[in-house]
Write a protein that holds these residues in place. Sequence first.
Motif, PDB file in Angstrom:
ATOM      1  N   LEU A  32     -18.385  -3.599 -45.017  1.00  0.00           N
ATOM      2  CA  LEU A  32     -17.712  -4.094 -46.220  1.00  0.00           C
ATOM      3  C   LEU A  32     -18.038  -3.174 -47.408  1.00  0.00           C
ATOM      4  N   PRO A  33     -17.045  -2.457 -47.931  1.00  0.00           N
ATOM      5  CA  PRO A  33     -17.327  -1.546 -49.047  1.00  0.00           C
ATOM      6  C   PRO A  33     -17.656  -2.295 -50.331  1.00  0.00           C
ATOM      7  N   GLY A  34     -18.334  -1.616 -51.230  1.00  0.00           N
ATOM      8  CA  GLY A  34     -18.701  -2.242 -52.496  1.00  0.00           C
ATOM      9  C   GLY A  34     -17.493  -2.692 -53.292  1.00  0.00           C
ATOM     10  N   GLU A  35     -16.344  -2.007 -53.116  1.00  0.00           N
ATOM     11  CA  GLU A  35     -15.126  -2.396 -53.825  1.00  0.00           C
ATOM     12  C   GLU A  35     -14.692  -3.810 -53.458  1.00  0.00           C
ATOM     13  N   ALA A  36     -14.981  -4.227 -52.227  1.00  0.00           N
ATOM     14  CA  ALA A  36     -14.572  -5.566 -51.789  1.00  0.00           C
ATOM     15  C   ALA A  36     -15.374  -6.659 -52.487  1.00  0.00           C
ATOM     16  N   LEU A  37     -16.613  -6.347 -52.878  1.00  0.00           N
ATOM     17  CA  LEU A  37     -17.478  -7.358 -53.487  1.00  0.00           C
ATOM     18  C   LEU A  37     -16.983  -7.805 -54.850  1.00  0.00           C
ATOM     19  N   SER A  38     -16.231  -6.951 -55.513  1.00  0.00           N
ATOM     20  CA  SER A  38     -15.716  -7.297 -56.837  1.00  0.00           C
ATOM     21  C   SER A  38     -14.233  -7.635 -56.817  1.00  0.00           C
ATOM     22  N   HIS A  39     -13.653  -7.682 -55.633  1.00  0.00           N
ATOM     23  CA  HIS A  39     -12.227  -7.998 -55.529  1.00  0.00           C
ATOM     24  C   HIS A  39     -12.013  -9.508 -55.556  1.00  0.00           C
ATOM     25  N   ASN A  41     -10.335 -11.297 -53.716  1.00  0.00           N
ATOM     26  CA  ASN A  41     -10.265 -11.892 -52.378  1.00  0.00           C
ATOM     27  C   ASN A  41     -11.639 -12.007 -51.716  1.00  0.00           C
ATOM     28  N   PHE A  42     -12.691 -11.607 -52.404  1.00  0.00           N
ATOM     29  CA  PHE A  42     -14.031 -11.577 -51.802  1.00  0.00           C
ATOM     30  C   PHE A  42     -14.457 -12.943 -51.275  1.00  0.00           C
ATOM     31  N   SER A  43     -14.243 -13.996 -52.051  1.00  0.00           N
ATOM     32  CA  SER A  43     -14.687 -15.326 -51.610  1.00  0.00           C
ATOM     33  C   SER A  43     -13.968 -15.740 -50.332  1.00  0.00           C
ATOM     34  N   ASN A  44     -12.703 -15.360 -50.182  1.00  0.00           N
ATOM     35  CA  ASN A  44     -11.970 -15.691 -48.959  1.00  0.00           C
ATOM     36  C   ASN A  44     -12.547 -14.951 -47.756  1.00  0.00           C
ATOM     37  N   ILE A  45     -12.948 -13.698 -47.979  1.00  0.00           N
ATOM     38  CA  ILE A  45     -13.571 -12.937 -46.889  1.00  0.00           C
ATOM     39  C   ILE A  45     -14.861 -13.613 -46.443  1.00  0.00           C
ATOM     40  N   ILE A  46     -15.661 -14.036 -47.401  1.00  0.00           N
ATOM     41  CA  ILE A  46     -16.915 -14.709 -47.076  1.00  0.00           C
ATOM     42  C   ILE A  46     -16.647 -15.993 -46.290  1.00  0.00           C
ATOM     43  N   HIS A  47     -15.651 -16.763 -46.716  1.00  0.00           N
ATOM     44  CA  HIS A  47     -15.316 -17.992 -45.993  1.00  0.00           C
ATOM     45  C   HIS A  47     -14.904 -17.689 -44.553  1.00  0.00           C
ATOM     46  N   ASP A  48     -14.129 -16.616 -44.375  1.00  0.00           N
ATOM     47  CA  ASP A  48     -13.687 -16.270 -43.022  1.00  0.00           C
ATOM     48  C   ASP A  48     -14.850 -15.772 -42.163  1.00  0.00           C
ATOM     49  N   LEU A  49     -15.780 -15.051 -42.774  1.00  0.00           N
ATOM     50  CA  LEU A  49     -16.968 -14.624 -42.027  1.00  0.00           C
ATOM     51  C   LEU A  49     -17.816 -15.830 -41.637  1.00  0.00           C
ATOM     52  N   THR A 107     -25.502 -10.710 -54.330  1.00  0.00           N
ATOM     53  CA  THR A 107     -24.143 -11.248 -54.394  1.00  0.00           C
ATOM     54  C   THR A 107     -23.685 -11.725 -53.023  1.00  0.00           C
ATOM     55  N   MET A 108     -23.954 -10.925 -51.994  1.00  0.00           N
ATOM     56  CA  MET A 108     -23.588 -11.299 -50.623  1.00  0.00           C
ATOM     57  C   MET A 108     -24.353 -12.543 -50.183  1.00  0.00           C
ATOM     58  N   GLU A 109     -25.661 -12.552 -50.415  1.00  0.00           N
ATOM     59  CA  GLU A 109     -26.476 -13.681 -49.985  1.00  0.00           C
ATOM     60  C   GLU A 109     -26.051 -14.972 -50.682  1.00  0.00           C
ATOM     61  N   ALA A 110     -25.777 -14.887 -51.977  1.00  0.00           N
ATOM     62  CA  ALA A 110     -25.364 -16.070 -52.725  1.00  0.00           C
ATOM     63  C   ALA A 110     -24.038 -16.607 -52.208  1.00  0.00           C
ATOM     64  N   ALA A 111     -23.099 -15.686 -51.932  1.00  0.00           N
ATOM     65  CA  ALA A 111     -21.793 -16.120 -51.436  1.00  0.00           C
ATOM     66  C   ALA A 111     -21.910 -16.788 -50.070  1.00  0.00           C
ATOM     67  N   LEU A 265      -9.567  -1.819 -38.300  1.00  0.00           N
ATOM     68  CA  LEU A 265      -9.472  -1.730 -39.743  1.00  0.00           C
ATOM     69  C   LEU A 265      -8.889  -3.026 -40.290  1.00  0.00           C
ATOM     70  N   VAL A 266      -9.507  -3.554 -41.353  1.00  0.00           N
ATOM     71  CA  VAL A 266      -9.101  -4.832 -41.939  1.00  0.00           C
ATOM     72  C   VAL A 266      -8.922  -4.651 -43.439  1.00  0.00           C
ATOM     73  N   ASN A 267      -7.871  -5.211 -43.992  1.00  0.00           N
ATOM     74  CA  ASN A 267      -7.531  -5.061 -45.407  1.00  0.00           C
ATOM     75  C   ASN A 267      -8.276  -6.103 -46.244  1.00  0.00           C
ATOM     76  N   PHE A 268      -9.225  -5.654 -47.080  1.00  0.00           N
ATOM     77  CA  PHE A 268      -9.992  -6.631 -47.869  1.00  0.00           C
ATOM     78  C   PHE A 268      -9.190  -7.188 -49.041  1.00  0.00           C
ATOM     79  N   THR A 269      -8.022  -6.615 -49.328  1.00  0.00           N
ATOM     80  CA  THR A 269      -7.205  -7.126 -50.433  1.00  0.00           C
ATOM     81  C   THR A 269      -6.236  -8.218 -49.979  1.00  0.00           C
ATOM     82  N   ARG A 270      -6.109  -8.431 -48.689  1.00  0.00           N
ATOM     83  CA  ARG A 270      -5.148  -9.406 -48.172  1.00  0.00           C
ATOM     84  C   ARG A 270      -5.870 -10.641 -47.659  1.00  0.00           C
TER      85      ARG A 270
END
Length: 438
Positions: A32-39, A41-49, A107-111, A265-270
């Motif tokens: 997960l690139p650092g750009e995804a952490l501030s996007h 859609n980040f919270s949705n990625i965390i929920h899916d993980l 940020t990752m741990e909190a999410a 490859l997975v799109n972190f913006t979608r």
Amino acid sequence: MSDDNQTDYVKWFRHSSPYINAHRGKTFVVMLPGEALSHENFSNIIHDLALLASLGVRLVLVHGARPQIDARLASSNSPSQFHNKLRITDSASLSGVLQAIGEARITMEAALSTGLPNSPMHGSRIEVISGNFVSAMPHGVIDGVDLQHTGKVRRVNTQQLVRSLDAGAIALLSPLGYSATGEVFNLTYADVATHVAAALNADKLLAFCDADGVSDSQGSLIRQFTLNQCKQYFEQRGGQLPELVGLALQSAYLSCLQGVRRSQLVNFTRDGALLGELFTRDGMGTMVYSGHYEQLRSATIEDVGGILELIAPLESEGILVRRSRELLETEIDQFNVMEKDGTIIACASLYPYDDIAELACVATHPDYRKGGRAQALLEQLEQGARGRGIRRLFVLTTQTAHWFLEQGFVPGKIDELPMKKQSLYNYQRGSKIFFKDL
């Protein structure tokens, strides 16, 4: 929820169940690139993980922090210099680098700790473990430039990682490594992810980037690459790729080269891209896969002898209809094969009738059965069929009905066959008929 939406949800859930079972107990390394952490859609990625973890997937998360480091160093008026796309981490900037990476990790741990009511993670009990999983060494001097505290992975503490995963925890790795002398090195998250995936012999590397994947010369998404195809693509178009996409594809290639079976490859913006990639037939991104020295490909005239040798015992047992060499030579373009060290170990053919096609001559060498090879061939043929506008498959079989049922086929009737095939149906042989919608 409307009736139509409810019906669509039920269909999707049913179709996803085979993938849920297939992924349970598997090890996925997520990059997960650092750009995804501030996007956004980040919270949705965390929920899916978190959902993956609840479904029994063993997760190792490797996060980046490049934009966070850039911002931290810029605020302290000490912007970094780069050499060969690697940050030069000198002693003055190391403290800012460590602070930025630490904030990203928190940020990752909190999410991942979120469990609020009315949230997708309500009731989740996720344990996150971080630690000194990675040993590192300095990059050293490159082209006369000393990269100082910028390093590269030397070794992965596999036993410690496995213990964490066995305990049901998510392992969270930052782009840092440590030396035996107590030094800390700034690493790239891609280097960490690829080494960890290889060390764990992970089932998948999931490389997030800011696009669905890579495209061909016409702009169409490329769904999958073999290792050789991926290498050729890099040689021809690698320099034209956006940075995050190129990094993700390179990591996918290197991971598969070192034994990881599949990298995607997975799109972190979608929103939902991760679930769509893992739990739908076609996925949503680009996949790189390793054949483990076994190559799936279209058959050529040189394969006729190997196919005849493979199917002869099944013809003798009445499982397959006999084919002469002459017939096989004329129909060789309809066949796909799996080859290992020059030997044909599996084959299957596809005969189209407009928007429906017959699957035939599915065979696997006795020494290689129960390894999923026939299923892999079927998946390849199905993908090719969909690309040709075929919407339905049918198969006639006398002794392997159970296998086709396991692959999603359903019983059918003679009058559902194409008219040409109906006229050729052998009532004496009494083959059972099965259909599968693509």
